[in-house]
Structures are given as structure tokens and as C-alpha cells.
Scaffold this motif. Structure first.
Motif, short mmCIF file in Angstrom:
data_model
loop_
_atom_site.label_atom_id
_atom_site.label_comp_id
_atom_site.label_asym_id
_atom_site.label_seq_id
_atom_site.Cartn_x
_atom_site.Cartn_y
_atom_site.Cartn_z
N ARG A 23 39.85 -0.36 45.37
CA ARG A 23 38.84 0.44 46.24
C ARG A 23 38.42 1.80 46.04
O ARG A 23 37.11 2.59 46.96
CB ARG A 23 40.46 1.25 47.12
N VAL A 24 38.77 2.76 44.67
CA VAL A 24 38.25 3.87 44.64
C VAL A 24 36.71 3.40 43.97
O VAL A 24 35.93 3.83 44.03
CB VAL A 24 38.65 4.34 43.37
N LYS A 25 36.79 2.18 43.15
CA LYS A 25 35.72 1.98 43.02
C LYS A 25 34.24 1.54 43.31
O LYS A 25 32.74 2.29 43.74
CB LYS A 25 35.52 1.15 41.69
N LEU A 26 34.78 1.19 44.32
CA LEU A 26 34.37 0.63 45.74
C LEU A 26 33.40 1.57 45.88
O LEU A 26 32.62 1.91 47.37
CB LEU A 26 34.44 -0.48 47.34
N ALA A 27 34.06 3.01 46.94
CA ALA A 27 34.44 3.80 47.52
C ALA A 27 33.17 4.75 47.13
O ALA A 27 32.58 5.55 47.92
CB ALA A 27 35.70 4.55 47.73
N ILE A 28 33.12 4.67 45.92
CA ILE A 28 32.25 5.72 44.75
C ILE A 28 31.20 5.32 45.63
O ILE A 28 30.04 5.42 45.36
CB ILE A 28 32.50 5.94 43.47
#
Length: 115
Positions: A23-28
Motif C-alpha cells: 500500500r505504501v509503494k502504491l500510494a507513493i
């Protein structure tokens, strides 16, 4: 510590392993795209909101950079206490996602890739 598999992948999909699809990489990636493709670290932290720790964002940025999905404008070993601006390498991300679409399209069907 869990053992990670070295399962075979079609050529061209190794880089997506680095994306990790968390989720963090996608959100970035989405936040960078929504803001013209480039944000400083503090701007990125603000864009993702208070729910994600700065250290988590930094770790994921480094992993994305290792795989060519983002680029920092300051060399990694010179970033301490310096503002880094991050650029989304959307061409690399799109190429790898197209490779995934190709690899997962059943034989005989044309892949539906747009963009």
C-alpha cells in the motif's frame, strides 16, 4: 524470518518484485503522479497523511529507487538532513506493468494495454 521463494518469473517481471505492490509503494507512486511526478520528501509525507510514518515512506522510497521506479535528486549517501525531491519514473513502471499484462494474458487473446 520467512524464507522467500525464488520462483521462476517470465523475463521482464523481476523489477515488479521490487515494487512489492504494498500500500505504501502504491500510494507513493499515485501521490507523485497526482502532483506532477515530483515531490520533496516532506511534501510526500504530507500528501500521504499522518497515517504513514516518515521512516516507512523513506524505506519504501529507497526500495522503489533500487528498482528504478523513482529517482531522488540527491545521491543516497548525501541525503542526511538534505531535502530530496523524488521523481516518478512512470515509463519504467508502465513498461513493467505492461510486461505483467502480457505475461498474464491467456494465449490467443490480445492483451488490453492502454496508455
Amino acid at each position: 524470518m520467512p524464507a522467500y521463494s525464488d520462483a521462476p518469473l517470465p523475463v521482464g517481471l523481476d523489477a515488479l518484485v521490487g515494487m512489492g505492490m504494498n500500500r505504501v509503494k502504491l500510494a507513493i507512486a499515485v501521490a507523485l503522479a497526482e502532483h506532477g511526478g515530483c515531490l520533496s520528501t516532506p511534501e510526500l509525507i504530507a500528501a500521504l497523511g499522518e497515517g504513514v510514518a516518515g521512516t516507512t515512506i523513506a524505506r519504501n522510497l529507497n526500495e522503489l529507487e533500487d528498482h528504478g521506479y523513482v529517482t531522488g535528486d540527491v545521491p543516497r549517501d548525501e541525503r542526511r538532513r538534505r531535502r530530496t525531491h523524488w521523481t516518478l519514473n512512470h515509463a519504467n513502471l508502465h513498461a513493467d506493468l505492461r510486461a505483467l499484462i502480457q505475461a498474464t494474458t491467456p494465449s490467443g487473446e490480445p492483451p488490453t494495454v492502454t496508455g
